[in-house]
Design a protein around this motif. Structure first.
Motif, PDB file in Angstrom:
ATOM      1  N   TRP A  39       0.855  -1.189   0.000  1.00 41.68           N
ATOM      2  CA  TRP A  39       0.000   0.000   0.000  1.00 41.68           C
ATOM      3  C   TRP A  39       0.891   1.239   0.000  1.00 41.68           C
ATOM      4  N   PHE A  40       0.530   2.186  -0.848  1.00 41.48           N
ATOM      5  CA  PHE A  40       1.188   3.473  -0.905  1.00 41.48           C
ATOM      6  C   PHE A  40       0.108   4.551  -0.836  1.00 41.48           C
ATOM      7  N   ARG A  41       0.526   5.771  -0.589  1.00 42.11           N
ATOM      8  CA  ARG A  41      -0.437   6.862  -0.589  1.00 42.11           C
ATOM      9  C   ARG A  41       0.199   8.118  -1.167  1.00 42.11           C
ATOM     10  N   GLN A  42      -0.650   8.993  -1.658  1.00 41.43           N
ATOM     11  CA  GLN A  42      -0.170  10.247  -2.234  1.00 41.43           C
ATOM     12  C   GLN A  42      -1.136  11.360  -1.891  1.00 41.43           C
ATOM     13  N   ALA A  43      -0.634  12.335  -1.169  1.00 44.02           N
ATOM     14  CA  ALA A  43      -1.407  13.521  -0.832  1.00 44.02           C
ATOM     15  C   ALA A  43      -1.160  14.591  -1.896  1.00 44.02           C
ATOM     16  N   PRO A  44      -2.072  15.547  -2.032  1.00 47.61           N
ATOM     17  CA  PRO A  44      -1.906  16.594  -3.045  1.00 47.61           C
ATOM     18  C   PRO A  44      -0.581  17.329  -2.877  1.00 47.61           C
ATOM     19  N   GLY A  45       0.143  17.458  -3.965  1.00 43.97           N
ATOM     20  CA  GLY A  45       1.401  18.186  -3.937  1.00 43.97           C
ATOM     21  C   GLY A  45       2.566  17.434  -3.342  1.00 43.97           C
ATOM     22  N   LYS A  46       2.351  16.169  -2.988  1.00 46.62           N
ATOM     23  CA  LYS A  46       3.418  15.371  -2.381  1.00 46.62           C
ATOM     24  C   LYS A  46       3.722  14.144  -3.224  1.00 46.62           C
ATOM     25  N   GLU A  47       4.895  13.576  -2.974  1.00 49.14           N
ATOM     26  CA  GLU A  47       5.278  12.365  -3.670  1.00 49.14           C
ATOM     27  C   GLU A  47       4.536  11.159  -3.091  1.00 49.14           C
ATOM     28  N   ARG A  48       4.450  10.134  -3.905  1.00 47.76           N
ATOM     29  CA  ARG A  48       3.840   8.901  -3.426  1.00 47.76           C
ATOM     30  C   ARG A  48       4.751   8.282  -2.371  1.00 47.76           C
ATOM     31  N   GLU A  49       4.150   7.886  -1.240  1.00 49.22           N
ATOM     32  CA  GLU A  49       4.952   7.362  -0.147  1.00 49.22           C
ATOM     33  C   GLU A  49       4.498   5.970   0.273  1.00 49.22           C
ATOM     34  N   PHE A  50       5.449   5.233   0.790  1.00 48.98           N
ATOM     35  CA  PHE A  50       5.205   3.874   1.250  1.00 48.98           C
ATOM     36  C   PHE A  50       4.356   3.877   2.517  1.00 48.98           C
ATOM     37  N   VAL A  51       3.413   2.942   2.573  1.00 51.63           N
ATOM     38  CA  VAL A  51       2.581   2.777   3.764  1.00 51.63           C
ATOM     39  C   VAL A  51       2.891   1.433   4.428  1.00 51.63           C
ATOM     40  N   ALA A  52       2.724   0.349   3.681  1.00 53.17           N
ATOM     41  CA  ALA A  52       2.934  -0.984   4.244  1.00 53.17           C
ATOM     42  C   ALA A  52       3.122  -1.987   3.111  1.00 53.17           C
ATOM     43  N   ALA A  53       3.769  -3.096   3.431  1.00 53.34           N
ATOM     44  CA  ALA A  53       3.970  -4.154   2.445  1.00 53.34           C
ATOM     45  C   ALA A  53       3.905  -5.512   3.119  1.00 53.34           C
ATOM     46  N   PRO A  94      -5.787  13.670  10.428  1.00 48.53           N
ATOM     47  CA  PRO A  94      -5.979  14.468   9.208  1.00 48.53           C
ATOM     48  C   PRO A  94      -4.819  14.333   8.229  1.00 48.53           C
ATOM     49  N   GLU A  95      -3.610  14.138   8.729  1.00 51.27           N
ATOM     50  CA  GLU A  95      -2.454  14.000   7.845  1.00 51.27           C
ATOM     51  C   GLU A  95      -2.427  12.663   7.112  1.00 51.27           C
ATOM     52  N   ASP A  96      -3.343  11.770   7.424  1.00 48.44           N
ATOM     53  CA  ASP A  96      -3.474  10.521   6.670  1.00 48.44           C
ATOM     54  C   ASP A  96      -4.305  10.708   5.407  1.00 48.44           C
ATOM     55  N   THR A  97      -4.856  11.894   5.235  1.00 53.17           N
ATOM     56  CA  THR A  97      -5.652  12.179   4.040  1.00 53.17           C
ATOM     57  C   THR A  97      -4.796  12.057   2.790  1.00 53.17           C
ATOM     58  N   ALA A  98      -5.245  11.223   1.852  1.00 53.63           N
ATOM     59  CA  ALA A  98      -4.478  10.967   0.629  1.00 53.63           C
ATOM     60  C   ALA A  98      -5.273  10.005  -0.241  1.00 53.63           C
ATOM     61  N   VAL A  99      -4.779   9.810  -1.450  1.00 52.84           N
ATOM     62  CA  VAL A  99      -5.244   8.714  -2.286  1.00 52.84           C
ATOM     63  C   VAL A  99      -4.368   7.514  -1.963  1.00 52.84           C
ATOM     64  N   TYR A 100      -5.002   6.408  -1.650  1.00 53.49           N
ATOM     65  CA  TYR A 100      -4.283   5.195  -1.273  1.00 53.49           C
ATOM     66  C   TYR A 100      -4.289   4.226  -2.456  1.00 53.49           C
ATOM     67  N   TYR A 101      -3.084   3.725  -2.768  1.00 55.40           N
ATOM     68  CA  TYR A 101      -2.901   2.845  -3.897  1.00 55.40           C
ATOM     69  C   TYR A 101      -2.440   1.465  -3.446  1.00 55.40           C
ATOM     70  N   CYS A 102      -2.958   0.467  -4.104  1.00 57.14           N
ATOM     71  CA  CYS A 102      -2.513  -0.902  -3.944  1.00 57.14           C
ATOM     72  C   CYS A 102      -1.498  -1.196  -5.039  1.00 57.14           C
ATOM     73  N   ALA A 103      -0.451  -1.946  -4.698  1.00 59.80           N
ATOM     74  CA  ALA A 103       0.578  -2.275  -5.672  1.00 59.80           C
ATOM     75  C   ALA A 103       0.995  -3.732  -5.514  1.00 59.80           C
ATOM     76  N   ALA A 104       1.457  -4.312  -6.612  1.00 63.94           N
ATOM     77  CA  ALA A 104       1.869  -5.713  -6.589  1.00 63.94           C
ATOM     78  C   ALA A 104       3.118  -5.905  -7.434  1.00 63.94           C
ATOM     79  N   ASP A 105       3.920  -6.864  -7.021  1.00 63.06           N
ATOM     80  CA  ASP A 105       5.105  -7.196  -7.792  1.00 63.06           C
ATOM     81  C   ASP A 105       5.551  -8.607  -7.432  1.00 63.06           C
ATOM     82  N   PRO A 106       5.989  -9.364  -8.431  1.00 65.70           N
ATOM     83  CA  PRO A 106       6.416 -10.730  -8.119  1.00 65.70           C
ATOM     84  C   PRO A 106       7.764 -10.817  -7.434  1.00 65.70           C
TER      85      PRO A 106
END
Length: 129
Positions: A39-53, A94-106
């Motif tokens: 899981w990654f997340r990206q808030a407006p104006g910020k880079e995509r950041e790691f959340v958990a794997a 409130p600082e957890d506000t972001a778009v949360y993305y799921c990612a996968a890789d073998p």
């Protein structure tokens, strides 16, 4: 190809909880259990950041990893029978506000977005103060 579809985002008050889901599918996605899922997340104006794997290790066990600011509040888990990844988020801020993305890789074993080949479209999480 691998398709990832996130769900479960929404608006929640500070201190509340949300559970995100990521459904995985695809013609070549026959070994979900061995894929590293993150899981990654990206808030407006910020880079995509790691959340958990969650990555598969020897002996059919899994290793989990969290960003420091999420450890203890967020829990990543997976259901291999359903090809689904989850992120339980508690004590939201409130600082957890972001778009949360799921990612996968073998093959990924890291926390960089560059190490993940497949991405979902994201789900919005908004935490009000």
């Amino acid at each position: 190809q691998v398709q990832l579809v996130e769900s479960g985002g929404g608006l929640v008050q500070a201190g509340g909880s949300l559970r995100l889901s990521c459904a995985a599918s695809g013609r070549t996605f026959s070994t979900f259990r061995t894929y590293t899922m993150g899981w990654f997340r990206q808030a407006p104006g910020k880079e995509r950041e790691f959340v958990a794997a969650n990555s598969w290790s020897r002996g059919s066990t899994y290793k989990t990893d969290y960003a420091d600011s999420m450890r203890g509040r967020f829990t990543i888990s997976r259901d291999n029978a359903e090809n689904t990844l989850y992120l339980q988020m508690n004590s939201l801020k409130p600082e957890d506000t972001a778009v949360y993305y799921c990612a996968a890789d073998p093959n990924s074993r890291g926390n960089s977005p560059l190490e993940y080949a497949y991405w979902g479209q994201g789900t919005q999480v908004t935490v009000s103060s």
